[in-house]
Design an enzyme around this catalytic site. Structure first.
Site, PDB file in Angstrom:
ATOM      1  N   ARG A  19       0.840  -1.203   0.000  1.00 35.90           N
ATOM      2  CA  ARG A  19       0.000   0.000   0.000  1.00 35.90           C
ATOM      3  C   ARG A  19       0.875   1.253   0.000  1.00 35.90           C
ATOM      4  NH1 ARG A  19      -4.303   0.014   4.561  1.00 35.90           N
ATOM      5  NH2 ARG A  19      -5.196   1.697   3.283  1.00 35.90           N
TER       6      ARG A  19
ATOM      7  N   CYS B 117      -1.411   6.085   9.114  1.00 31.89           N
ATOM      8  CA  CYS B 117      -1.708   4.808   8.458  1.00 31.89           C
ATOM      9  C   CYS B 117      -2.800   5.087   7.441  1.00 31.89           C
ATOM     10  CB  CYS B 117      -2.120   3.756   9.481  1.00 31.89           C
ATOM     11  SG  CYS B 117      -3.539   4.243  10.506  1.00 31.89           S
TER      12      CYS B 117
END
Length: 287
Positions: free
Chosen positions: A187, A243
């Site tokens: 990611r 995050c």
């Protein structure tokens, strides 16, 4: 005392009156699963807090997928569950501690230091054949007065400034704040993205996957192991952790503090907030 406790530590104190156990189990994409699991079985005496209904605020245009709850509203929710200013809280989940760490961070953000995470979570507890129950405790409401620690977080404007200043400084410079992306490597690199509308990372951020701070059994690595894990970071630098939505960054905050970093702050909106502003740049690949 450490920010985590062992299963045997909790077992020995299971029925102490000042102790409140909080079940934080939650499955992304299955919002009813956590509460259903709690109602089926949980650690005796545990109450339940839902990641999206209790540990997050209302989702708006900006603020990310799991914005912080309103401090006063969250304090009222805690008080209703019998969590007061003198309570000692142990949180657990079954998702490698990410939701429990969110509660750990939130309580400290409200000025409450007596909060700990159960090492290994519910499955590890049950595997030891420690007691579980489906009985939901009756809690006497208490009084919880929040003392919000605003220095524990940063907003998008601060992250923009840090991103612009950091550039491609590698290794990180101790003179500049350091951005840490807590998501999985794929990611961060922008190779895949199943949760947010854009793939990639905030320019200038370095990748430290949050699960790499833990052992195979779900316990956190030792302070020495974590110091080695974060060895390229300067302990005198300001560390800003993010995050996808401000949840899995919290285990990294805990791990950094365990490793001896004393200036660690959370960007609560995280990547999902960052990409809600069209003008914000997106980086892909290695920094």
């Amino acid at each position: 005392m450490e920010s985590t406790v062992s299963k045997r530590w909790l077992l020995a104190r299971l029925y102490e009156p000042e102790l409140t156990i909080v079940d934080c189990r939650f499955t992304l994409g299955q919002p009813q699963a956590g509460r259903a699991s709690y109602e089926q079985e949980h650690i005796p005496g545990a109450v339940y807090l839902d990641l999206e209904l209790d540990l997050s605020g209302l989702v708006e245009e900006h603020g990310g997928r799991h914005p912080l709850p309103d401090p006063q509203a969250f304090a009222a929710r805690l008080a209703k569950l019998g969590i007061g200013d003198d309570s000692r809280i142990v949180a657990y989940d079954d998702e490698s501690g990410m939701n429990a760490a969110r509660l750990w961070w939130l309580l400290r953000y409200l000025g409450h230091e007596q909060v700990y995470i159960l090492e290994g979570g519910f499955s590890a507890w049950k595997a030891e054949k420690f007691p579980v129950t489906d009985h939901q405790p009756v809690r006497v409401p208490s009084s919880f007065q929040p003392n919000v620690q605003t220095q524990m977080l940063v907003d998008v404007d601060k992250v923009r400034q840090v991103s612009a200043e950091t550039g491609l400084a590698n290794p990180p410079s101790s003179a500049l704040p350091i951005l840490i992306d807590s998501r999985a490597r794929e990611r961060y690199l922008g190779l895949e993205e199943s949760l947010d509308k854009k793939a990639g990372h905030i320019p200038g951020a370095f990748n430290f996957f949050w699960k790499d701070t833990q052992n195979a059994d779900g316990s956190y690595k030792s302070a020495e192991e974590l110091q080695e894990h974060f060895s390229k970071l300067d302990k005198d630098a300001e560390i800003i952790v993010y995050c996808g939505s401000g949840v899995t960054a919290c285990p990294n905050v805990l791990a950094l503090e365990r490793a001896g970093f004393n200036n660690v702050r959370l960007y609560p909106g995280s990547w999902s907030d960052w990409i809600s502003y069209e003008e914000n740049a997106v980086a892909t690949g290695e920094e």
